[in-house]
Enzyme design. Structure first.
Site, PDB file in Angstrom:
ATOM      1  N   ASP A   1       2.965   7.325   0.517  1.00  0.00           N
ATOM      2  CA  ASP A   1       4.121   7.995   0.266  1.00  0.00           C
ATOM      3  C   ASP A   1       3.681   8.945  -0.894  1.00  0.00           C
ATOM      4  OD1 ASP A   1       5.752   6.203   1.871  1.00  0.00           O
ATOM      5  OD2 ASP A   1       6.384   5.072   0.088  1.00  0.00           O
TER       6      ASP A   1
ATOM      7  N   ARG B   1       1.145  -2.148   6.713  1.00  0.00           N
ATOM      8  CA  ARG B   1       1.062  -3.393   5.900  1.00  0.00           C
ATOM      9  C   ARG B   1       2.487  -4.003   6.117  1.00  0.00           C
ATOM     10  NH1 ARG B   1      -0.360  -4.762  -0.327  1.00  0.00           N
ATOM     11  NH2 ARG B   1       1.586  -3.623  -0.454  1.00  0.00           N
TER      12      ARG B   1
ATOM     13  N   THR C   1       5.076 -10.001   4.820  1.00  0.00           N
ATOM     14  CA  THR C   1       3.815 -10.995   4.853  1.00  0.00           C
ATOM     15  C   THR C   1       2.714 -10.304   4.439  1.00  0.00           C
ATOM     16  OG1 THR C   1       3.180 -10.080   7.139  1.00  0.00           O
ATOM     17  CG2 THR C   1       4.885 -12.060   7.145  1.00  0.00           C
TER      18      THR C   1
ATOM     19  N   ASP D   1       2.545   3.691  -4.312  1.00  0.00           N
ATOM     20  CA  ASP D   1       2.186   3.737  -2.817  1.00  0.00           C
ATOM     21  C   ASP D   1       1.451   5.040  -2.582  1.00  0.00           C
ATOM     22  OD1 ASP D   1       3.581   2.362  -0.026  1.00  0.00           O
ATOM     23  OD2 ASP D   1       2.585   4.043   0.046  1.00  0.00           O
TER      24      ASP D   1
HETATM   25  O1  LIG Z   1      -5.185  -4.124   0.965  1.00  0.00           O
HETATM   26  P1  LIG Z   1      -3.599  -4.263   1.482  1.00  0.00           P
HETATM   27  O2  LIG Z   1      -2.680  -5.070   0.785  1.00  0.00           O
HETATM   28  O3  LIG Z   1      -3.757  -4.635   2.923  1.00  0.00           O
HETATM   29  O4  LIG Z   1      -3.101  -2.680   1.211  1.00  0.00           O
HETATM   30  C1  LIG Z   1      -3.661  -1.613   1.207  1.00  0.00           C
HETATM   31  C2  LIG Z   1      -2.976  -0.763   2.431  1.00  0.00           C
HETATM   32  O5  LIG Z   1      -1.834  -0.441   2.028  1.00  0.00           O
HETATM   33  C3  LIG Z   1      -1.530   1.203   2.381  1.00  0.00           C
HETATM   34  O6  LIG Z   1      -1.257   1.405   3.466  1.00  0.00           O
HETATM   35  P2  LIG Z   1       0.276   1.364   4.140  1.00  0.00           P
HETATM   36  O7  LIG Z   1       0.474   0.082   4.813  1.00  0.00           O
HETATM   37  O8  LIG Z   1       1.210   1.364   2.907  1.00  0.00           O
HETATM   38  O9  LIG Z   1       0.098   2.292   5.090  1.00  0.00           O
HETATM   39  P3  LIG Z   1       0.406   4.134   4.948  1.00  0.00           P
HETATM   40  O10 LIG Z   1      -0.798   4.303   4.526  1.00  0.00           O
HETATM   41  O11 LIG Z   1       0.955   4.457   6.182  1.00  0.00           O
HETATM   42  O12 LIG Z   1       1.594   3.905   3.705  1.00  0.00           O
HETATM   43  C4  LIG Z   1      -3.152   1.577   2.024  1.00  0.00           C
HETATM   44  O13 LIG Z   1      -3.434   2.771   2.410  1.00  0.00           O
HETATM   45  C5  LIG Z   1      -3.804   0.371   2.502  1.00  0.00           C
HETATM   46  O14 LIG Z   1      -4.184   0.577   4.017  1.00  0.00           O
HETATM   47  O1  LIG Z   2      -0.624  -0.452  -4.703  1.00  0.00           O
HETATM   48  C1  LIG Z   2      -0.936  -0.411  -3.377  1.00  0.00           C
HETATM   49  C2  LIG Z   2      -0.934  -1.458  -2.596  1.00  0.00           C
HETATM   50  C3  LIG Z   2      -0.927  -1.256  -1.143  1.00  0.00           C
HETATM   51  N1  LIG Z   2      -0.855  -0.106  -0.652  1.00  0.00           N
HETATM   52  C4  LIG Z   2      -0.626   1.166  -1.587  1.00  0.00           C
HETATM   53  O2  LIG Z   2      -0.602   2.377  -1.281  1.00  0.00           O
HETATM   54  N2  LIG Z   2      -0.795   0.982  -2.982  1.00  0.00           N
HETATM   55 MG   LIG Z   3       2.059   2.944   2.337  1.00  0.00          MG
END
Ligand SMILES: O=P(O)(O)OC[C@H]1O[C@H](OP(=O)(O)OP(=O)(O)O)[C@H](O)[C@@H]1O
Ligand SMILES: O=c1cc[nH]c(=O)[nH]1
Ligand SMILES: [Mg+2]
Length: 210
Positions: free
Chosen positions: A204, A105, A109, A201
């Site tokens: 993380d 994400r 944006t 997150d």
């Molecule tokens: O509904 P959204 O607003 O799109 O957010 C949700 C997304 O954010 C997180 O991923 P992230 O982009 O943090 O990637 P990661 O799993 O690699 O940390 C989560 O695992 C989803 O894929």
């Molecule tokens: O709350 C949130 C939103 C997006 N991605 C996450 O991991 N946590």
């Molecule tokens: Mg993430």
């Protein structure tokens, strides 16, 4: 088509989710709870899995009894956080195939950016279950399912742990045909697109980054 949201309210699910939300929980414990929750969510999402009858012999008699064809299921993990769901799901459905969609994400944006896509062969014969613990704005879930639909699976379901109302609306507007299974529907998003009260997150916390 009426969009369907399955809110999984089982006490075991709710208890483990409460523990995961706590900010001082260690990476190890967070990951362990996610593993346990993924097995419980697997039980819910596979409830309508097709079965066929085979003939077997018990110690006393022959009988016809139902079995599933696990190979027809494909778990699609949305990287990274969706990977945390995989082991538990595979423990419950060991014959399943696995696909990966890499998405991150963009923090400014909040648009989902794809960096990886790999699915098994013959997707048109398979029931797909998309895994991502978080549905926040819904942009990642919408993009993942859009991309997955290009492979024409027989059916698609989406499993998460936490969903924001905004994200559910976004997802259902784009994919009213895809049922969502979630352990909680939280209050709202904050100004950075994080789920409130949420659990932070997920990526993380699973991998101990940050
Ligand atoms: O509904 P959204 O607003 O799109 O957010 C949700 C997304 O954010 C997180 O991923 P992230 O982009 O943090 O990637 P990661 O799993 O690699 O940390 C989560 O695992 C989803 O894929
Ligand atoms: O709350 C949130 C939103 C997006 N991605 C996450 O991991 N946590
Ligand atoms: Mg993430």
């Amino acid at each position: 088509m009426t969009p369907i949201v399955h809110h999984v309210t089982h006490p075991l699910v709710q208890h483990k989710l409460t523990l995961m939300r706590q900010k001082d929980r260690s990476t190890n414990s967070f990951r362990r709870l996610l593993h346990e929750l993924s097995m419980l969510m697997a039980y819910e999402v596979t409830r309508e899995m097709p079965t066929s009858m085979i003939e077997i012999e018990t110690p006393l008699a022959t009988m016809r009894s139902p079995v599933i064809d696990g190979k027809k299921t494909v778990f699609v993990a949305v990287m990274r956080a969706g990977d945390g769901f995989l082991d538990g799901m595979l423990e419950v459905v060991p014959g399943a195939r696995v696909g990966h969609i890499g998405l991150y994400r963009d923090p400014k944006t909040l648009v989902a950016v794809e960096y990886y896509f790999k699915m098994p062969q013959d997707m048109h014969e398979r029931d797909a279950i998309v895994l991502d613990p978080m549905l926040a704005t819904g942009n990642s879930a919408v993009a993942a399912v859009e991309r997955l639909k290009e492979t024409r699976p027989k059916s698609i379901r989406f499993v998460c742990l936490l969903a924001a109302p905004e994200g559910l609306r976004n997802f259902q507007a784009h994919h009213p045909d895809v049922p969502v299974y979630t352990a909680a529907i939280d209050e709202r998003l904050d100004e950075h697109g994080y789920i409130l009260p949420g659990l932070g997150d997920a990526g993380d916390r699973i991998f101990g980054t940050k």
